[in-house]
Scaffold this motif. Structure first.
Motif, PDB file in Angstrom:
ATOM      1  N   ARG A   1     -80.234 -62.161  86.528  1.00  0.00           N
ATOM      2  CA  ARG A   1     -79.070 -62.697  87.061  1.00  0.00           C
ATOM      3  C   ARG A   1     -78.420 -61.488  87.914  1.00  0.00           C
ATOM      4  NH1 ARG A   1     -76.026 -65.475  81.792  1.00  0.00           N
ATOM      5  NH2 ARG A   1     -77.123 -67.529  82.184  1.00  0.00           N
TER       6      ARG A   1
ATOM      7  N   SER B   1     -76.605 -70.548  82.727  1.00  0.00           N
ATOM      8  CA  SER B   1     -75.509 -71.116  82.962  1.00  0.00           C
ATOM      9  C   SER B   1     -75.579 -72.705  83.048  1.00  0.00           C
ATOM     10  CB  SER B   1     -75.303 -70.684  84.456  1.00  0.00           C
ATOM     11  OG  SER B   1     -75.284 -69.439  84.197  1.00  0.00           O
TER      12      SER B   1
ATOM     13  N   ARG C   1     -80.662 -61.988  81.860  1.00  0.00           N
ATOM     14  CA  ARG C   1     -79.636 -61.135  82.412  1.00  0.00           C
ATOM     15  C   ARG C   1     -80.058 -60.131  83.270  1.00  0.00           C
ATOM     16  NH1 ARG C   1     -78.492 -61.607  76.782  1.00  0.00           N
ATOM     17  NH2 ARG C   1     -79.961 -59.813  76.112  1.00  0.00           N
TER      18      ARG C   1
END
Length: 114
Positions: A9, A36, A6
């Motif tokens: 990203r 993803s 996270r």
């Protein structure tokens, strides 16, 4: 691991992770649920078709998204697949019929076509 992904990203446009072979450890299937998409890399003329199917099934069974399949170690010195016979390995030895062959059911979608 989820928190690390996270965070990455948020900081980067693309985050690419390399993992252990899909059939070797459960870790890869767990990681597949945190990203993803999964690009499955298959070693040309070495990975039996059934193992590729098992790997794809494993990815789908955990709800992960397969974005494509990359075939590596392809001999670029052949004249394309017109000169390639799936019955033979690059060293000229006969291969079992279970080896990966081109499958017309596999399609890749260009992101611009959505």
């Amino acid at each position: 691991m989820g928190e690390l992904i996270r965070s990455a990203r948020e900081q980067y446009q693309f985050v690419i992770l390399d993992s252990a072979p899909m059939l070797a450890l459960a870790d890869s299937r767990i990681l597949a649920t945190l990203v993803s998409g999964v690009l499955l890399v298959v070693k040309n003329a070495m990975i039996p078709r059934e193992q590729v199917k098992q790997a794809l099934f494993g990815i789908h069974s955990v709800g992960a998204n397969v974005i494509g399949v990359a075939l590596n170690r392809v001999d670029l010195h052949t004249n394309g697949y017109f000169d390639y016979h799936s019955d033979y390995l690059p060293d000229g030895k006969a291969s079992p019929k279970s080896f990966l062959e081109v499958d017309s059911q596999v399609t890749l979608q260009n992101r611009g076509e959505r």
